[in-house]
Design a protein around this motif. Structure first.
Motif, PDB file in Angstrom:
ATOM      1  N   ASN A  13       0.860  -1.184   0.000  1.00 56.57           N
ATOM      2  CA  ASN A  13       0.000   0.000   0.000  1.00 56.57           C
ATOM      3  C   ASN A  13       0.901   1.239   0.000  1.00 56.57           C
ATOM      4  N   ALA A  14       1.360   1.602  -1.190  1.00 49.50           N
ATOM      5  CA  ALA A  14       2.274   2.739  -1.320  1.00 49.50           C
ATOM      6  C   ALA A  14       1.580   4.054  -0.997  1.00 49.50           C
ATOM      7  N   THR A  15       0.266   4.109  -1.225  1.00 46.33           N
ATOM      8  CA  THR A  15      -0.485   5.342  -0.953  1.00 46.33           C
ATOM      9  C   THR A  15      -0.475   5.658   0.533  1.00 46.33           C
ATOM     10  N   LEU A  16      -0.740   4.632   1.360  1.00 43.52           N
ATOM     11  CA  LEU A  16      -0.715   4.839   2.810  1.00 43.52           C
ATOM     12  C   LEU A  16       0.685   5.206   3.274  1.00 43.52           C
ATOM     13  N   GLU A  17       1.684   4.522   2.750  1.00 37.66           N
ATOM     14  CA  GLU A  17       3.066   4.824   3.142  1.00 37.66           C
ATOM     15  C   GLU A  17       3.422   6.275   2.823  1.00 37.66           C
ATOM     16  N   ALA A  18       2.995   6.757   1.659  1.00 32.82           N
ATOM     17  CA  ALA A  18       3.294   8.132   1.269  1.00 32.82           C
ATOM     18  C   ALA A  18       2.590   9.117   2.189  1.00 32.82           C
ATOM     19  N   TRP A  19       1.335   8.820   2.548  1.00 36.87           N
ATOM     20  CA  TRP A  19       0.589   9.725   3.446  1.00 36.87           C
ATOM     21  C   TRP A  19       1.271   9.781   4.809  1.00 36.87           C
ATOM     22  N   MET A  20       1.682   8.626   5.335  1.00 31.30           N
ATOM     23  CA  MET A  20       2.339   8.598   6.642  1.00 31.30           C
ATOM     24  C   MET A  20       3.647   9.379   6.621  1.00 31.30           C
ATOM     25  N   LYS A  21       4.428   9.220   5.555  1.00 30.13           N
ATOM     26  CA  LYS A  21       5.695   9.937   5.451  1.00 30.13           C
ATOM     27  C   LYS A  21       5.469  11.432   5.383  1.00 30.13           C
ATOM     28  N   GLU A  22       4.457  11.841   4.596  1.00 28.37           N
ATOM     29  CA  GLU A  22       4.160  13.273   4.431  1.00 28.37           C
ATOM     30  C   GLU A  22       3.724  13.909   5.748  1.00 28.37           C
ATOM     31  N   HIS A  23       2.983  13.141   6.565  1.00 22.66           N
ATOM     32  CA  HIS A  23       2.433  13.705   7.797  1.00 22.66           C
ATOM     33  C   HIS A  23       3.222  13.310   9.043  1.00 22.66           C
ATOM     34  N   GLY A  24       4.349  12.643   8.865  1.00 20.09           N
ATOM     35  CA  GLY A  24       5.246  12.371   9.980  1.00 20.09           C
ATOM     36  C   GLY A  24       4.797  11.270  10.921  1.00 20.09           C
ATOM     37  N   TYR A  25       4.057  10.289  10.418  1.00 24.54           N
ATOM     38  CA  TYR A  25       3.588   9.191  11.265  1.00 24.54           C
ATOM     39  C   TYR A  25       4.485   7.969  11.115  1.00 24.54           C
ATOM     40  N   SER A  26       4.873   7.383  12.243  1.00 17.90           N
ATOM     41  CA  SER A  26       5.464   6.049  12.240  1.00 17.90           C
ATOM     42  C   SER A  26       4.328   5.039  12.365  1.00 17.90           C
ATOM     43  N   SER A  27       4.662   3.770  12.225  1.00 17.39           N
ATOM     44  CA  SER A  27       3.621   2.744  12.382  1.00 17.39           C
ATOM     45  C   SER A  27       3.030   2.773  13.781  1.00 17.39           C
ATOM     46  N   ASN A  28       3.889   2.940  14.783  1.00 15.92           N
ATOM     47  CA  ASN A  28       3.399   2.963  16.167  1.00 15.92           C
ATOM     48  C   ASN A  28       2.549   4.193  16.453  1.00 15.92           C
ATOM     49  N   SER A  29       2.968   5.356  15.963  1.00 17.62           N
ATOM     50  CA  SER A  29       2.215   6.573  16.276  1.00 17.62           C
ATOM     51  C   SER A  29       0.864   6.586  15.564  1.00 17.62           C
ATOM     52  N   LEU A  30       0.793   6.028  14.343  1.00 17.76           N
ATOM     53  CA  LEU A  30      -0.506   5.972  13.670  1.00 17.76           C
ATOM     54  C   LEU A  30      -1.422   4.990  14.393  1.00 17.76           C
ATOM     55  N   VAL A  86     -10.929   1.884  23.908  1.00 16.73           N
ATOM     56  CA  VAL A  86      -9.742   2.170  23.109  1.00 16.73           C
ATOM     57  C   VAL A  86      -9.413   0.967  22.231  1.00 16.73           C
ATOM     58  N   GLY A  87      -8.994   1.241  20.979  1.00 16.62           N
ATOM     59  CA  GLY A  87      -8.672   0.166  20.042  1.00 16.62           C
ATOM     60  C   GLY A  87      -7.442  -0.615  20.456  1.00 16.62           C
ATOM     61  N   GLY A  88      -7.245  -1.748  19.805  1.00 16.46           N
ATOM     62  CA  GLY A  88      -6.153  -2.650  20.169  1.00 16.46           C
ATOM     63  C   GLY A  88      -5.080  -2.799  19.106  1.00 16.46           C
ATOM     64  N   LEU A  89      -4.930  -1.780  18.229  1.00 14.73           N
ATOM     65  CA  LEU A  89      -3.898  -1.850  17.195  1.00 14.73           C
ATOM     66  C   LEU A  89      -2.515  -1.624  17.787  1.00 14.73           C
ATOM     67  N   ASP A  90      -1.504  -2.117  17.101  1.00 16.24           N
ATOM     68  CA  ASP A  90      -0.124  -1.785  17.439  1.00 16.24           C
ATOM     69  C   ASP A  90       0.643  -1.539  16.142  1.00 16.24           C
ATOM     70  N   GLY A  91       1.920  -1.319  16.269  1.00 17.91           N
ATOM     71  CA  GLY A  91       2.714  -1.010  15.090  1.00 17.91           C
ATOM     72  C   GLY A  91       2.667  -2.101  14.034  1.00 17.91           C
ATOM     73  N   SER A  92       2.579  -3.355  14.481  1.00 17.15           N
ATOM     74  CA  SER A  92       2.536  -4.454  13.511  1.00 17.15           C
ATOM     75  C   SER A  92       1.241  -4.419  12.702  1.00 17.15           C
ATOM     76  N   SER A  93       0.160  -3.917  13.306  1.00 14.82           N
ATOM     77  CA  SER A  93      -1.103  -3.805  12.571  1.00 14.82           C
ATOM     78  C   SER A  93      -0.951  -2.840  11.403  1.00 14.82           C
ATOM     79  N   VAL A  94      -0.323  -1.712  11.658  1.00 11.39           N
ATOM     80  CA  VAL A  94      -0.121  -0.720  10.595  1.00 11.39           C
ATOM     81  C   VAL A  94       0.862  -1.239   9.560  1.00 11.39           C
ATOM     82  N   ARG A  95       1.882  -1.966  10.018  1.00 15.18           N
ATOM     83  CA  ARG A  95       2.825  -2.549   9.049  1.00 15.18           C
ATOM     84  C   ARG A  95       2.125  -3.558   8.134  1.00 15.18           C
TER      85      ARG A  95
END
Length: 427
Positions: free
Chosen positions: A6-23, A38-47
């Motif tokens: 998902n290159a689109t999501l990766e580009a949006w995260m880079k543009e807005h300064g989000y790491s996988s954990n922070s998103l 509260v949701g149960g996502l972690d960095g691996s979910s975003v990865r």
């Protein structure tokens, strides 16, 4: 087949300064705002999102993601289930139905805390409920004809979201609101059943949880029964008999089973199928006896929900008895129930007829009645075998058992030739 990142999501995260954990943290917080939990996502979910391993997050997560990003899911490179990835400008153009689903999806708790648009002047009434109920009847009819197709699941989910959107479109009485929530729960339960029938079990779990929450808002005992008994079926298909029995017990202990013997009959019959999976013949016989007694007490003239059409004349009882005895390996009894179920099923219930014909073939093969077993299996239309995941799996298993039971039989050769031709190697 390689997973498409998902290159689109990766580009949006880079543009807005989000790491996988922070998103993940931001989306978890937004889920909490929407649902109270509260949701149960972690960095691996975003990865997993970025790697394309998860192409379409769960509904509440998508709503939270929009709150964080201000964009619809498709504009972030996610692809709805059943659709092929697209590129360019088309990727950001979300289908209107999917857009409505995205905006109105999420947990039922989020829906109940929303308030109608101020000054809308719209009154949600009985006519809206009747329209939704008519659509539910259409979903049931499609299920009887075609079974667990992805399109049925998607349509039922969209209609559930449409019902929730209706709650926010204007004022309504408390009774009407409860009935609209019942419609939303009914649609979700059909999406859940289509997922079970199509062997999309992870999706079925998601639909189950949302259906259960909506049923609580509706306080509708009939739809609660349907959802919990379907939960038992889900766990049965997952090979988890203890959980299947526990879930079906919730359905059987609802007050509606004491008031209406038809519901009691269905609850006992489904429990028999669960006991069959657990390998308990005595419990199967007790449950089927209780189901038969309940059916004998039922008033056959009283109205029933559209999804219980096969209970009234005993077809569902025979179907579940067939499933129970097949699980136990009691093939003679299974065959007897198969013949009775096929005689009782309504003509429009094409999916159930094909499933029970497949089960009949297995019961005959289990008794080493090779000729009738092969004839029965070959009587199922090849297009039905190809398009229904449960039947596909059962026919493939039939071919494997046939070759093991009678490897040198000319009938086995006939079946192999038929499978290579008409079934295109499915079996």
């Amino acid at each position: 087949m390689a997973t498409l990142r998902n290159a689109t999501l990766e580009a949006w995260m880079k543009e807005h300064g989000y790491s996988s954990n922070s998103l993940a943290e931001a989306v978890n917080s937004a889920v909490g705002d929407l649902t109270g939990r509260v949701g149960g996502l972690d960095g691996s979910s975003v990865r997993d999102w970025k790697a394309g391993r998860v192409r379409w997050p769960k509904s509440a997560t998508r709503v939270a993601l929009e709150k964080v990003t201000g964009l619809p899911a498709t504009a972030l490179g996610f692809v709805p289930r059943g659709r092929a990835p697209s590129s360019g400008a088309a990727a950001s153009q979300e289908d209107p139905v999917e857009r409505r689903r995205f905006l109105t999806a999420g947990s039922a708790l989020a829906a109940v805390t929303a308030t109608p648009a101020a000054g809308s002047g719209r009154r949600v009434g009985t006519s809206d409920v009747i329209r939704l109920q008519r659509r539910f009847t259409e979903i049931i009819a499609s299920d009887h004809r075609h079974g667990g197709r992805l399109g049925i699941e998607q349509k039922a989910t969209a209609l559930a979201d449409e019902a929730l959107a209706l709650q926010n479109s204007g004022s309504a009485s408390q009774r009407v609101r409860a009935r609209v929530y019942a419609c939303a729960a009914a649609f979700r339960s059909s999406a859940m059943w289509a997922s079970i029938d199509g062997r999309r079990y992870d999706d079925a779990m998601v639909h189950m949880r949302e259906a259960q929450a909506l049923a609580e808002l509706a306080a509708d005992p009939a739809i609660k029964f349907r959802i919990w008994s379907h939960a038992g079926t889900l766990y049965r298909h997952l090979g988890r008999p203890a959980e299947a029995i526990a879930a079906n017990d919730v359905a059987r202990k609802l007050a509606i089973t004491r008031r209406d013997p038809m519901f009691a009959c269905l609850g006992h019959a489904r429990q028999a199928a669960c006991h069959g999976l657990a390998g308990d013949p005595a419990a199967v016989q007790r449950a089927l006896g209780s189901a038969q007694d309940a059916l004998g007490r039922a008033d056959l003239e009283l109205p029933l929900p559209v999804w219980m059409a096969a209970v009234r004349n005993g077809a569902e009882l025979e179907t579940l008895a067939l499933a129970a005895y097949l699980s136990l390996g009691d093939f003679e009894r299974a065959e007897s129930h198969a013949h009775r179920s096929l005689a009782l099923l309504h003509p429009h219930m094409q999916r159930d007829r094909a499933l029970n014909t497949t089960r009949l073939a297995h019961a005959q093969l289990g008794q080493a009645d090779i000729e009738p077993a092969v004839a029965t299996a070959m009587s199922i239309p090849p297009d039905v075998v190809a398009r229904h995941p449960r039947i596909t799996g059962m026919i493939r298993e039939f071919g494997t058992k046939l070759r093991a039971t009678a490897p040198s039989s000319s009938l086995t050769g006939t079946w192999n030739e038929y499978a290579r031709g008409s079934l295109r190697n499915i079996a």
